[in-house]
Design an enzyme around this catalytic site. Structure first.
Site, short mmCIF file in Angstrom:
data_model
loop_
_atom_site.label_atom_id
_atom_site.label_comp_id
_atom_site.label_asym_id
_atom_site.label_seq_id
_atom_site.Cartn_x
_atom_site.Cartn_y
_atom_site.Cartn_z
CB ILE A 99 -0.97 -0.02 1.20
CG1 ILE A 99 -1.83 -1.30 1.14
CG2 ILE A 99 -1.87 1.20 1.20
CD1 ILE A 99 -2.68 -1.55 2.36
CE1 TYR A 128 -1.96 -5.98 11.02
CE2 TYR A 128 -4.21 -6.81 10.78
CZ TYR A 128 -3.21 -5.92 10.42
OH TYR A 128 -3.46 -4.96 9.47
CE LYS A 133 -2.49 -2.36 11.48
NZ LYS A 133 -1.54 -1.38 10.95
CB SER A 146 -7.06 -3.11 9.81
OG SER A 146 -7.72 -4.28 9.40
NE ARG A 203 -8.44 -17.32 6.48
CZ ARG A 203 -8.01 -16.37 5.66
NH1 ARG A 203 -6.89 -16.56 4.97
NH2 ARG A 203 -8.69 -15.26 5.49
CG LEU A 217 -10.01 -14.52 -2.38
CD1 LEU A 217 -10.05 -16.04 -2.32
CD2 LEU A 217 -11.42 -13.94 -2.29
P1 NAD Z 1 3.46 -4.57 3.41
O1 NAD Z 1 4.05 -5.63 4.26
O2 NAD Z 1 3.46 -4.75 1.94
O3 NAD Z 1 4.15 -3.16 3.73
C1 NAD Z 1 4.66 -2.83 4.99
C2 NAD Z 1 6.07 -2.30 4.77
O4 NAD Z 1 6.62 -1.89 6.02
C3 NAD Z 1 7.03 -3.33 4.17
O5 NAD Z 1 7.69 -2.77 3.08
C4 NAD Z 1 8.00 -3.65 5.31
O6 NAD Z 1 9.28 -3.95 4.82
C5 NAD Z 1 7.96 -2.35 6.11
N1 NAD Z 1 8.24 -2.49 7.55
C6 NAD Z 1 7.70 -3.36 8.42
N2 NAD Z 1 8.15 -3.12 9.66
C7 NAD Z 1 8.99 -2.06 9.57
C8 NAD Z 1 9.78 -1.34 10.51
N3 NAD Z 1 9.78 -1.67 11.80
N4 NAD Z 1 10.53 -0.31 10.07
C9 NAD Z 1 10.52 0.04 8.75
N5 NAD Z 1 9.81 -0.61 7.83
C10 NAD Z 1 9.07 -1.64 8.23
O7 NAD Z 1 1.95 -4.32 3.94
P2 NAD Z 1 0.77 -3.46 3.31
O8 NAD Z 1 -0.27 -4.39 2.83
O9 NAD Z 1 1.32 -2.44 2.38
O10 NAD Z 1 0.20 -2.78 4.62
C11 NAD Z 1 0.59 -1.48 5.03
C12 NAD Z 1 -0.13 -1.12 6.32
O11 NAD Z 1 -1.53 -1.21 6.12
C13 NAD Z 1 0.19 -2.09 7.48
O12 NAD Z 1 0.28 -1.33 8.67
C14 NAD Z 1 -1.01 -2.99 7.52
O13 NAD Z 1 -1.25 -3.51 8.81
C15 NAD Z 1 -2.13 -2.04 7.10
N6 NAD Z 1 -3.28 -2.75 6.52
C16 NAD Z 1 -3.12 -3.58 5.45
C17 NAD Z 1 -4.20 -4.29 4.94
C18 NAD Z 1 -4.03 -5.23 3.77
O14 NAD Z 1 -4.93 -6.06 3.56
N7 NAD Z 1 -2.95 -5.16 2.99
C19 NAD Z 1 -5.48 -4.12 5.50
C20 NAD Z 1 -5.62 -3.24 6.58
C21 NAD Z 1 -4.51 -2.56 7.08
N1 UFG Z 2 -10.27 -17.04 1.41
C1 UFG Z 2 -10.40 -18.28 0.82
N2 UFG Z 2 -9.27 -18.90 0.39
C2 UFG Z 2 -8.01 -18.36 0.53
C3 UFG Z 2 -7.90 -17.09 1.15
C4 UFG Z 2 -9.06 -16.46 1.58
O1 UFG Z 2 -11.51 -18.80 0.68
O2 UFG Z 2 -7.03 -18.99 0.14
C5 UFG Z 2 -11.50 -16.33 1.84
C6 UFG Z 2 -11.55 -16.04 3.33
O3 UFG Z 2 -12.09 -17.14 4.03
C7 UFG Z 2 -12.42 -14.78 3.36
C8 UFG Z 2 -12.07 -14.07 2.06
O4 UFG Z 2 -11.51 -15.07 1.21
O5 UFG Z 2 -13.79 -15.16 3.32
C9 UFG Z 2 -11.06 -12.94 2.22
O6 UFG Z 2 -9.91 -13.44 2.91
P1 UFG Z 2 -8.56 -12.59 3.01
O7 UFG Z 2 -7.57 -13.41 3.75
O8 UFG Z 2 -8.16 -12.06 1.69
O9 UFG Z 2 -9.00 -11.30 3.86
P2 UFG Z 2 -9.62 -11.18 5.33
O10 UFG Z 2 -10.89 -10.40 5.20
O11 UFG Z 2 -9.68 -12.46 6.01
O12 UFG Z 2 -8.52 -10.28 6.08
C10 UFG Z 2 -7.94 -9.13 5.48
C11 UFG Z 2 -6.55 -8.94 6.07
C12 UFG Z 2 -6.67 -8.62 7.54
C13 UFG Z 2 -7.56 -7.43 7.71
C14 UFG Z 2 -8.91 -7.66 7.07
C15 UFG Z 2 -9.76 -6.42 7.14
O13 UFG Z 2 -5.77 -10.11 5.90
O14 UFG Z 2 -5.42 -8.30 8.05
O15 UFG Z 2 -8.73 -8.01 5.70
O16 UFG Z 2 -9.09 -5.34 6.59
F1 UFG Z 2 -7.74 -7.23 9.03
#
Ligand code: NAD
Ligand code: UFG
Length: 335
Positions: free
Chosen positions: A11, A147, A151, A123, A290, A198
């Site tokens: 992101i 996790y 948050k 999140s 899951r 997913l």
């Molecule tokens: P990501 O793992 O791709 O990016 C996180 C980045 O932070 C990575 O590049 C990692 O190397 C860096 N990092 C981790 N710890 C660090 C530290 N201590 N110092 C410096 N760099 C560090 O994850 P993302 O999907 O881009 O998520 C970004 C943020 O958004 C996270 O805080 C995550 O919890 C939050 N978030 C993500 C999702 C999702 O589904 N991707 C959903 C809700 C919230």
């Molecule tokens: N799913 C499958 N097969 C897979 C992976 C996922 O059926 O191999 C299903 C899950 O059961 C769920 C849906 O696809 O019903 C979405 O699953 P994800 O793992 O993609 O996403 P989640 O909603 O479970 O969780 C994600 C992040 C969390 C975050 C949440 C809300 O992984 O960290 O979204 O932002 F908290």
């Protein structure tokens, strides 16, 4: 200049692209624990300007203090953190240390430098198993894993900080399910090992890297029995951040908003949409639920619309097409 922690990640890298398009200078701090240095080269190509990049950890106080001394930072986009739910159950201390201590150290460095504008990645996980959908920001919060608890705790720390020092400008942005990639195909989500989420899993089945998808449960109380989520295109998501920055500039305060589309899709609907976008088949098998999964989750996205004048515009087909474009180039790169 905007400091982007975790700016080499999924992101964060898209946020850098959006910030560059909006004319901002960028400084990235990332320890590359879950990302690659080559992302910085891609960002340079995308925006025509190379972002400043420092490889380092946000918990390294002397590094962070030096950066704030050296550069004139106006605001911080804070993405750095660990995000795998299952891993957080196995390694709670690592998660609390990285996410909570990392944020505390960042806040300390910001305060020393009188930089008091922060956009934080929260999140939809803070809603736990929601009582009802769509979920408004006022819904009760809970955590079912380390996790999610990290948050929750950070959200509370930020509220306490703002309560004590109201010259801070803080956004707590609650993301639903970010998917998709930059339309150029140059940056996207690159999970290490077997994807937990997913969309990256579906994409790897479509390329043939994996044989089939496990659909975790088809007996949920949803229209087709599979889990329903609010998938949001990562470009919409990061544009929401730029809108939040603008909001904080004008209105200040402590902002808490959902970033979602307000619409839910089931796992089977996602498979179908991806097959249409890619022209490939995505074989799947129904598997057990899951542990820890919830049936359905989608946002009430009206507050973001009202306060930020922002809403997600990209549809499911575009989320799938952009993921597919990225997946094909990532698969070529890995060969
Ligand atoms: P990501 O793992 O791709 O990016 C996180 C980045 O932070 C990575 O590049 C990692 O190397 C860096 N990092 C981790 N710890 C660090 C530290 N201590 N110092 C410096 N760099 C560090 O994850 P993302 O999907 O881009 O998520 C970004 C943020 O958004 C996270 O805080 C995550 O919890 C939050 N978030 C993500 C999702 C999702 O589904 N991707 C959903 C809700 C919230
Ligand atoms: N799913 C499958 N097969 C897979 C992976 C996922 O059926 O191999 C299903 C899950 O059961 C769920 C849906 O696809 O019903 C979405 O699953 P994800 O793992 O993609 O996403 P989640 O909603 O479970 O969780 C994600 C992040 C969390 C975050 C949440 C809300 O992984 O960290 O979204 O932002 F908290």
């Amino acid at each position: 200049m905007i400091l982007v922690t975790g700016g080499a990640g999924y992101i964060g890298s898209h946020a850098c692209a959006a910030l560059a398009s909006a004319g901002h200078e960028i400084l990235i701090v990332d320890n590359l624990s879950n990302s690659r240095r080559s992302v910085i080269d891609e960002l340079a190509v995308l925006s025509g300007v190379r972002p400043l990049f420092v490889e380092g950890d946000i918990r390294d106080s002397s590094l962070m203090n030096n950066l704030f001394r050296k550069y004139t930072v106006k605001a911080v986009f804070h993405f750095a953190g660990l995000k795998a739910v299952g891993e957080s159950v196995q390694k709670p201390l690592e998660y609390y240390d990285n996410n909570i201590r990392g944020t505390l150290d960042l806040l300390d460095a910001m305060r020393r430098a009188s930089v008091k504008t922060l956009i934080f990645s929260s999140s939809a996980t803070v809603y736990g198993d929601p009582e009802r959908v769509p979920i408004p920001e006022s819904a009760p919060r809970s955590a079912t894993n380390p996790y999610g608890r990290s948050k929750l705790v950070i959200e509370d720390i930020l509220a306490d900080l703002y309560g004590a020092e109201d010259d801070w400008r803080i956004a707590r942005l609650r993301y639903f399910n970010p998917v998709g990639a930059h339309p150029s195909g140059r940056i996207g989500e690159a999970p290490q090992g077997i994807p937990n989420n997913l969309m990256p899993f579906i994409a790897q089945v479509a390329t043939g890297q994996r044989e089939f998808l496990n659909v975790y449960g088809n007996d949920y109380p949803t229209p087709d029995g599979t889990g329903v989520r609010d998938y949001i295109h990562v470009m919409d998501l990061v544009e929401g951040h730029v809108a939040a920055l603008e909001y904080l500039r004008n209105a200040g305060g402590l902002l808490t908003v959902n970033l979602g589309t307000g619409q839910g899709y089931s796992v089977l609907e996602m498979i179908k949409a991806f097959e249409q976008a890619s022209g490939r088949s995505v074989p799947y098998r129904i598997a057990a639920r899951r542990p820890g999964d919830i049936a359905q989750c989608w946002a009430d996205s009206s507050l973001a619309r009202e306060l930020l004048d922002w809403k997600a515009t990209r549809k499911l087909a575009e989320m799938c097409t952009d993921t597919w474009r990225w997946q094909k180039s990532a698969a070529m790169f890995n060969q």
